[in-house]
Motif scaffolding. Sequence first.
Motif, PDB file in Angstrom:
ATOM      1  N   SER A  13       0.838  -1.214   0.000  1.00 42.13           N
ATOM      2  CA  SER A  13       0.000   0.000   0.000  1.00 42.13           C
ATOM      3  C   SER A  13       0.870   1.260   0.000  1.00 42.13           C
ATOM      4  O   SER A  13       0.575   2.234  -0.696  1.00 42.13           O
ATOM      5  CB  SER A  13      -0.919   0.031   1.221  1.00 42.13           C
ATOM      6  OG  SER A  13      -1.726  -1.104   1.222  1.00 42.13           O
ATOM      7  N   TYR A  14       1.949   1.249   0.796  1.00 46.43           N
ATOM      8  CA  TYR A  14       2.856   2.414   0.810  1.00 46.43           C
ATOM      9  C   TYR A  14       3.459   2.587  -0.587  1.00 46.43           C
ATOM     10  O   TYR A  14       3.557   3.693  -1.111  1.00 46.43           O
ATOM     11  CB  TYR A  14       4.015   2.207   1.798  1.00 46.43           C
ATOM     12  CG  TYR A  14       3.605   2.029   3.237  1.00 46.43           C
ATOM     13  CD1 TYR A  14       3.062   3.084   3.970  1.00 46.43           C
ATOM     14  CD2 TYR A  14       3.784   0.812   3.887  1.00 46.43           C
ATOM     15  CE1 TYR A  14       2.700   2.922   5.302  1.00 46.43           C
ATOM     16  CE2 TYR A  14       3.429   0.646   5.217  1.00 46.43           C
ATOM     17  CZ  TYR A  14       2.889   1.696   5.918  1.00 46.43           C
ATOM     18  OH  TYR A  14       2.526   1.537   7.224  1.00 46.43           O
ATOM     19  N   LYS A  15       3.866   1.448  -1.173  1.00 47.54           N
ATOM     20  CA  LYS A  15       4.549   1.505  -2.481  1.00 47.54           C
ATOM     21  C   LYS A  15       3.599   2.017  -3.555  1.00 47.54           C
ATOM     22  O   LYS A  15       3.973   2.845  -4.380  1.00 47.54           O
ATOM     23  CB  LYS A  15       5.067   0.117  -2.860  1.00 47.54           C
ATOM     24  CG  LYS A  15       6.270  -0.296  -2.028  1.00 47.54           C
ATOM     25  CD  LYS A  15       6.845  -1.597  -2.535  1.00 47.54           C
ATOM     26  CE  LYS A  15       8.156  -1.918  -1.833  1.00 47.54           C
ATOM     27  NZ  LYS A  15       8.536  -3.311  -2.011  1.00 47.54           N
ATOM     28  N   GLU A  19       4.206   5.353  -5.685  1.00 51.39           N
ATOM     29  CA  GLU A  19       4.337   5.280  -7.153  1.00 51.39           C
ATOM     30  C   GLU A  19       3.314   6.182  -7.841  1.00 51.39           C
ATOM     31  O   GLU A  19       3.620   6.859  -8.821  1.00 51.39           O
ATOM     32  CB  GLU A  19       4.163   3.829  -7.634  1.00 51.39           C
ATOM     33  CG  GLU A  19       5.446   3.025  -7.492  1.00 51.39           C
ATOM     34  CD  GLU A  19       5.211   1.520  -7.479  1.00 51.39           C
ATOM     35  OE1 GLU A  19       4.119   1.072  -7.918  1.00 51.39           O
ATOM     36  OE2 GLU A  19       6.112   0.811  -6.985  1.00 51.39           O
ATOM     37  N   TRP A  20       2.103   6.213  -7.296  1.00 55.80           N
ATOM     38  CA  TRP A  20       1.050   7.056  -7.875  1.00 55.80           C
ATOM     39  C   TRP A  20       1.469   8.531  -7.793  1.00 55.80           C
ATOM     40  O   TRP A  20       1.351   9.284  -8.770  1.00 55.80           O
ATOM     41  CB  TRP A  20      -0.269   6.825  -7.119  1.00 55.80           C
ATOM     42  CG  TRP A  20      -1.445   7.491  -7.771  1.00 55.80           C
ATOM     43  CD1 TRP A  20      -2.324   6.943  -8.657  1.00 55.80           C
ATOM     44  CD2 TRP A  20      -1.856   8.869  -7.598  1.00 55.80           C
ATOM     45  NE1 TRP A  20      -3.257   7.877  -9.051  1.00 55.80           N
ATOM     46  CE2 TRP A  20      -2.999   9.061  -8.419  1.00 55.80           C
ATOM     47  CE3 TRP A  20      -1.381   9.938  -6.846  1.00 55.80           C
ATOM     48  CZ2 TRP A  20      -3.664  10.287  -8.489  1.00 55.80           C
ATOM     49  CZ3 TRP A  20      -2.043  11.165  -6.932  1.00 55.80           C
ATOM     50  CH2 TRP A  20      -3.170  11.327  -7.743  1.00 55.80           C
ATOM     51  N   ILE A  21       1.991   8.931  -6.633  1.00 51.94           N
ATOM     52  CA  ILE A  21       2.400  10.346  -6.454  1.00 51.94           C
ATOM     53  C   ILE A  21       3.553  10.684  -7.409  1.00 51.94           C
ATOM     54  O   ILE A  21       3.543  11.731  -8.067  1.00 51.94           O
ATOM     55  CB  ILE A  21       2.789  10.621  -4.983  1.00 51.94           C
ATOM     56  CG1 ILE A  21       1.557  10.503  -4.079  1.00 51.94           C
ATOM     57  CG2 ILE A  21       3.436  11.994  -4.830  1.00 51.94           C
ATOM     58  CD1 ILE A  21       1.856  10.467  -2.599  1.00 51.94           C
ATOM     59  N   HIS A  59      -4.954   4.229  -1.309  1.00 48.22           N
ATOM     60  CA  HIS A  59      -4.762   3.823   0.099  1.00 48.22           C
ATOM     61  C   HIS A  59      -4.644   4.978   1.084  1.00 48.22           C
ATOM     62  O   HIS A  59      -4.488   4.747   2.286  1.00 48.22           O
ATOM     63  CB  HIS A  59      -3.523   2.910   0.263  1.00 48.22           C
ATOM     64  CG  HIS A  59      -3.472   1.802  -0.722  1.00 48.22           C
ATOM     65  ND1 HIS A  59      -4.375   0.770  -0.722  1.00 48.22           N
ATOM     66  CD2 HIS A  59      -2.644   1.589  -1.788  1.00 48.22           C
ATOM     67  CE1 HIS A  59      -4.104  -0.052  -1.740  1.00 48.22           C
ATOM     68  NE2 HIS A  59      -3.063   0.436  -2.392  1.00 48.22           N
ATOM     69  N   PHE A  60      -4.680   6.233   0.618  1.00 47.71           N
ATOM     70  CA  PHE A  60      -4.545   7.359   1.555  1.00 47.71           C
ATOM     71  C   PHE A  60      -5.813   7.487   2.391  1.00 47.71           C
ATOM     72  O   PHE A  60      -6.917   7.378   1.860  1.00 47.71           O
ATOM     73  CB  PHE A  60      -4.323   8.672   0.790  1.00 47.71           C
ATOM     74  CG  PHE A  60      -3.112   9.434   1.248  1.00 47.71           C
ATOM     75  CD1 PHE A  60      -1.836   9.003   0.913  1.00 47.71           C
ATOM     76  CD2 PHE A  60      -3.240  10.597   2.013  1.00 47.71           C
ATOM     77  CE1 PHE A  60      -0.713   9.706   1.330  1.00 47.71           C
ATOM     78  CE2 PHE A  60      -2.124  11.308   2.441  1.00 47.71           C
ATOM     79  CZ  PHE A  60      -0.857  10.863   2.098  1.00 47.71           C
ATOM     80  N   VAL A 106       5.106   6.943   3.185  1.00 42.90           N
ATOM     81  CA  VAL A 106       5.019   7.270   1.756  1.00 42.90           C
ATOM     82  C   VAL A 106       6.049   8.364   1.442  1.00 42.90           C
ATOM     83  O   VAL A 106       6.783   8.284   0.453  1.00 42.90           O
ATOM     84  CB  VAL A 106       3.581   7.705   1.378  1.00 42.90           C
ATOM     85  CG1 VAL A 106       3.522   8.206  -0.058  1.00 42.90           C
ATOM     86  CG2 VAL A 106       2.602   6.551   1.586  1.00 42.90           C
ATOM     87  N   PHE A 107       6.141   9.381   2.303  1.00 42.85           N
ATOM     88  CA  PHE A 107       7.130  10.453   2.093  1.00 42.85           C
ATOM     89  C   PHE A 107       8.544   9.872   2.047  1.00 42.85           C
ATOM     90  O   PHE A 107       9.371  10.284   1.245  1.00 42.85           O
ATOM     91  CB  PHE A 107       7.066  11.505   3.210  1.00 42.85           C
ATOM     92  CG  PHE A 107       5.799  12.330   3.226  1.00 42.85           C
ATOM     93  CD1 PHE A 107       5.050  12.507   2.078  1.00 42.85           C
ATOM     94  CD2 PHE A 107       5.366  12.935   4.400  1.00 42.85           C
ATOM     95  CE1 PHE A 107       3.881  13.272   2.090  1.00 42.85           C
ATOM     96  CE2 PHE A 107       4.205  13.699   4.422  1.00 42.85           C
ATOM     97  CZ  PHE A 107       3.466  13.864   3.265  1.00 42.85           C
ATOM     98  N   SER A 108       8.798   8.921   2.934  1.00 41.25           N
ATOM     99  CA  SER A 108      10.124   8.308   2.969  1.00 41.25           C
ATOM    100  C   SER A 108      10.430   7.654   1.614  1.00 41.25           C
ATOM    101  O   SER A 108      11.532   7.797   1.072  1.00 41.25           O
ATOM    102  CB  SER A 108      10.172   7.300   4.113  1.00 41.25           C
ATOM    103  OG  SER A 108      11.320   6.527   4.032  1.00 41.25           O
ATOM    104  N   LEU A 109       9.426   6.985   1.050  1.00 41.42           N
ATOM    105  CA  LEU A 109       9.628   6.356  -0.273  1.00 41.42           C
ATOM    106  C   LEU A 109       9.809   7.403  -1.368  1.00 41.42           C
ATOM    107  O   LEU A 109      10.422   7.137  -2.398  1.00 41.42           O
ATOM    108  CB  LEU A 109       8.450   5.431  -0.610  1.00 41.42           C
ATOM    109  CG  LEU A 109       8.305   4.196   0.285  1.00 41.42           C
ATOM    110  CD1 LEU A 109       7.033   3.424  -0.069  1.00 41.42           C
ATOM    111  CD2 LEU A 109       9.518   3.279   0.167  1.00 41.42           C
ATOM    112  N   LEU A 110       9.300   8.620  -1.136  1.00 39.26           N
ATOM    113  CA  LEU A 110       9.475   9.704  -2.125  1.00 39.26           C
ATOM    114  C   LEU A 110      10.859  10.358  -2.007  1.00 39.26           C
ATOM    115  O   LEU A 110      11.221  11.178  -2.835  1.00 39.26           O
ATOM    116  CB  LEU A 110       8.418  10.799  -1.929  1.00 39.26           C
ATOM    117  CG  LEU A 110       6.944  10.439  -2.085  1.00 39.26           C
ATOM    118  CD1 LEU A 110       6.061  11.667  -1.869  1.00 39.26           C
ATOM    119  CD2 LEU A 110       6.662   9.839  -3.450  1.00 39.26           C
ATOM    120  N   GLY A 111      11.575  10.056  -0.915  1.00 35.07           N
ATOM    121  CA  GLY A 111      12.909  10.632  -0.737  1.00 35.07           C
ATOM    122  C   GLY A 111      12.981  11.722   0.322  1.00 35.07           C
ATOM    123  O   GLY A 111      14.003  12.385   0.473  1.00 35.07           O
TER     124      GLY A 111
END
Length: 286
Positions: A13-15, A19-21, A59-60, A106-111
Amino acid sequence: MACLMESSVPLQSYKEAAEWILAHTDQRPRIAVICGSGLGTLAETLENKTVIPYEDIPHFPSSTVPGHAGRLVFGLLNGKQCVCMQGRFHIYEGYSMSTVAFPVRVFSLLGVDTLIVTNAAGGINSNYSVGDIMFIKDHINMPGFCGQNPLRGPNEDGFGVRFPCMSDAYDQHLRHLAMDCTQELGLQDIVQEGIYCMLGGPSYETIAECNMLKLLGVDAVGMSTVPEVITGRHCRMHILGISLITNMAILSYNSTAHANHQEVLQTSQLRAAALIALLTNLVGKM
Ligand SMILES: O=P(O)(O)O[C@H]1O[C@H](CO)[C@@H](O)[C@H]1O
Ligand code: HPA
């Protein structure tokens, strides 16, 4: 044998959210700001904005509280790319701690590697006044005493370790930088540094509860922030926490005051300009 473990948010769900963002904006911020009750106007000041309503992101969760618009705003603050959460989630809305903190992973996955968390809070410390800005130096996770923690459930090793340290949850360097900004902006007379305690809400505290918090050394009380901070530290983000003292907690049975969300939103509005100036100045130095 059936698995008796409670389910937490699946990694997928985080991924999928990240990816969508990534597919819907070219902006790649390293700084995220979570805007507390009534403090979302900061996001309006960003330049070159991309606005994404939470309901569009897979998932948000959705925002249900007045003063929490429910949008991610990407853009430039003082020349630096940022993403602002215009509205956060709370456990009293019915969300688990891990769902409340969903955006942080999710932010962490965005960098994102730096998280600025703001909130509205009730002042417990009698030296505080309504309108003071408190830099959080530590917190008490009161729901944690009953087992509520955003990291409850199987550990996601890809984000961080099973047993993360929290004695350094609030970044000292960022706090000192923020203090310097308040001097530059002439805000030093309304600045405090203190301990934030999270309670579950949504009822405000009784007089006995406020007095208990005072005895425990708490300076300000609220119903948020801790899930996002624990999750952010778990994935090694640098964290600055800022509480706006929107009302004074009621400590005396002689008081005729009544805590209410209108007062919280009114004080947030009154101090919005000062907080925007502070964050704009600070982000420019980061
Ligand atoms: O912590 P934030 O979201 O800023 O809001 C605070 O204000 C609301 C109560 O008035 C609660 O949601 C409390 O947590
Ligand atoms: O007095 C309060 N108590 C709990 N949460 C709050 N959020 C703003 N003010 C308060």
